[in-house]
Motif scaffolding. Structure first.
Motif, PDB file in Angstrom:
ATOM      1  N   ASP A 256     -10.258   4.685  11.300  1.00 57.16           N
ATOM      2  CA  ASP A 256      -9.460   3.066  11.291  1.00 57.16           C
ATOM      3  C   ASP A 256      -9.982   2.458  10.165  1.00 57.16           C
ATOM      4  O   ASP A 256      -9.240   1.739   9.248  1.00 57.16           O
ATOM      5  CB  ASP A 256      -9.349   2.612  12.581  1.00 57.16           C
ATOM      6  CG  ASP A 256      -8.622   3.429  13.543  1.00 57.16           C
ATOM      7  OD1 ASP A 256      -7.777   4.115  13.219  1.00 57.16           O
ATOM      8  OD2 ASP A 256      -8.703   3.336  14.785  1.00 57.16           O
TER       9      ASP A 256
ATOM     10  N   ARG B 205      -8.571   3.750   6.677  1.00 66.78           N
ATOM     11  CA  ARG B 205      -7.312   3.434   6.879  1.00 66.78           C
ATOM     12  C   ARG B 205      -6.739   2.136   6.490  1.00 66.78           C
ATOM     13  O   ARG B 205      -6.168   1.793   5.583  1.00 66.78           O
ATOM     14  CB  ARG B 205      -6.659   3.870   8.052  1.00 66.78           C
ATOM     15  CG  ARG B 205      -5.127   4.119   8.027  1.00 66.78           C
ATOM     16  CD  ARG B 205      -4.509   4.668   9.491  1.00 66.78           C
ATOM     17  NE  ARG B 205      -5.095   6.072   9.729  1.00 66.78           N
ATOM     18  CZ  ARG B 205      -4.636   7.076   9.020  1.00 66.78           C
ATOM     19  NH1 ARG B 205      -3.852   7.255   8.336  1.00 66.78           N
ATOM     20  NH2 ARG B 205      -5.414   8.360   9.289  1.00 66.78           N
TER      21      ARG B 205
ATOM     22  N   ARG C 224      -4.997   0.652   3.016  1.00 66.27           N
ATOM     23  CA  ARG C 224      -3.753  -0.191   3.218  1.00 66.27           C
ATOM     24  C   ARG C 224      -3.877  -1.577   2.599  1.00 66.27           C
ATOM     25  O   ARG C 224      -2.783  -1.957   1.702  1.00 66.27           O
ATOM     26  CB  ARG C 224      -3.390  -0.434   4.770  1.00 66.27           C
ATOM     27  CG  ARG C 224      -1.987  -0.956   4.898  1.00 66.27           C
ATOM     28  CD  ARG C 224      -1.600  -1.131   6.485  1.00 66.27           C
ATOM     29  NE  ARG C 224      -2.017   0.250   7.018  1.00 66.27           N
ATOM     30  CZ  ARG C 224      -2.633   0.421   8.036  1.00 66.27           C
ATOM     31  NH1 ARG C 224      -3.400  -0.531   8.473  1.00 66.27           N
ATOM     32  NH2 ARG C 224      -2.680   1.623   8.794  1.00 66.27           N
TER      33      ARG C 224
ATOM     34  N   TRP D 190     -10.059  13.216   1.573  1.00 68.78           N
ATOM     35  CA  TRP D 190      -8.741  13.197   1.942  1.00 68.78           C
ATOM     36  C   TRP D 190      -7.841  13.186   0.798  1.00 68.78           C
ATOM     37  O   TRP D 190      -6.826  13.930   0.627  1.00 68.78           O
ATOM     38  CB  TRP D 190      -8.608  11.902   2.681  1.00 68.78           C
ATOM     39  CG  TRP D 190      -7.320  11.368   3.154  1.00 68.78           C
ATOM     40  CD1 TRP D 190      -6.533  11.846   4.134  1.00 68.78           C
ATOM     41  CD2 TRP D 190      -6.184  10.814   2.156  1.00 68.78           C
ATOM     42  NE1 TRP D 190      -5.500  11.426   4.378  1.00 68.78           N
ATOM     43  CE2 TRP D 190      -5.034  10.604   3.276  1.00 68.78           C
ATOM     44  CE3 TRP D 190      -6.219  10.181   1.069  1.00 68.78           C
ATOM     45  CZ2 TRP D 190      -3.846   9.887   2.819  1.00 68.78           C
ATOM     46  CZ3 TRP D 190      -5.050   9.449   0.611  1.00 68.78           C
ATOM     47  CH2 TRP D 190      -4.034   9.250   1.333  1.00 68.78           C
TER      48      TRP D 190
ATOM     49  N   VAL E  61      -0.837   6.614   4.148  1.00 69.90           N
ATOM     50  CA  VAL E  61      -1.632   6.262   5.167  1.00 69.90           C
ATOM     51  C   VAL E  61      -0.955   5.794   6.496  1.00 69.90           C
ATOM     52  O   VAL E  61      -1.513   5.876   7.664  1.00 69.90           O
ATOM     53  CB  VAL E  61      -2.642   5.257   4.597  1.00 69.90           C
ATOM     54  CG1 VAL E  61      -3.473   4.526   5.600  1.00 69.90           C
ATOM     55  CG2 VAL E  61      -3.667   5.783   3.351  1.00 69.90           C
ATOM     56  N   GLU E  62       0.105   4.954   6.143  1.00 65.89           N
ATOM     57  CA  GLU E  62       0.957   4.333   7.238  1.00 65.89           C
ATOM     58  C   GLU E  62       1.551   5.422   8.066  1.00 65.89           C
ATOM     59  O   GLU E  62       1.688   5.260   9.389  1.00 65.89           O
ATOM     60  CB  GLU E  62       1.582   3.253   6.757  1.00 65.89           C
ATOM     61  CG  GLU E  62       1.102   1.918   6.232  1.00 65.89           C
ATOM     62  CD  GLU E  62       1.903   1.035   5.421  1.00 65.89           C
ATOM     63  OE1 GLU E  62       1.506   0.080   5.584  1.00 65.89           O
ATOM     64  OE2 GLU E  62       3.219   1.458   5.203  1.00 65.89           O
ATOM     65  N   SER E  63       1.715   6.440   7.817  1.00 65.73           N
ATOM     66  CA  SER E  63       2.484   7.700   8.398  1.00 65.73           C
ATOM     67  C   SER E  63       1.506   8.463   9.151  1.00 65.73           C
ATOM     68  O   SER E  63       2.062   9.355   9.743  1.00 65.73           O
ATOM     69  CB  SER E  63       3.354   8.407   7.286  1.00 65.73           C
ATOM     70  OG  SER E  63       2.704   9.130   6.479  1.00 65.73           O
ATOM     71  N   GLY E  64       0.037   8.278   8.893  1.00 65.40           N
ATOM     72  CA  GLY E  64      -0.889   9.146   9.235  1.00 65.40           C
ATOM     73  C   GLY E  64      -0.992  10.358   8.655  1.00 65.40           C
ATOM     74  O   GLY E  64      -1.806  11.127   9.494  1.00 65.40           O
TER      75      GLY E  64
END
Length: 72
Positions: A3, A6, A10, A48, A68-71
């Motif tokens: 997290d 991530r 973002r 990644w 990133v937001e969509s996982g």
């Protein structure tokens, strides 16, 4: 991806988009200071970016933010 990474990705993407517009490109180095103060996190981002998704050196910030937001 943890997290912490991530959230940082973002935030940096949003910042760059606001500063330079929707077409701004960045590399995974953009998520780190010029110091290698967190090598484990840097390597996680590199894996990644390079190994998992085989992204080019520079990619559009909107694309990375969306991933990133969509996982992904």
């Amino acid at each position: 991806m943890r997290d912490e990474l991530r959230d940082n990705i973002r935030e940096v993407c949003e910042q760059k988009i606001q500063q330079k517009g929707e077409n701004v490109g960045l590399s995974f180095y953009a998520f780190f200071k010029n110091k290698n103060d967190h090598p484990e996190l840097l390597m996680e981002a590199a894996r990644w970016w390079i190994e998992t998704h085989q992204l080019d050196h520079f990619e559009k910030a909107v694309k990375i933010k969306s991933m990133v937001e969509s996982g992904v």
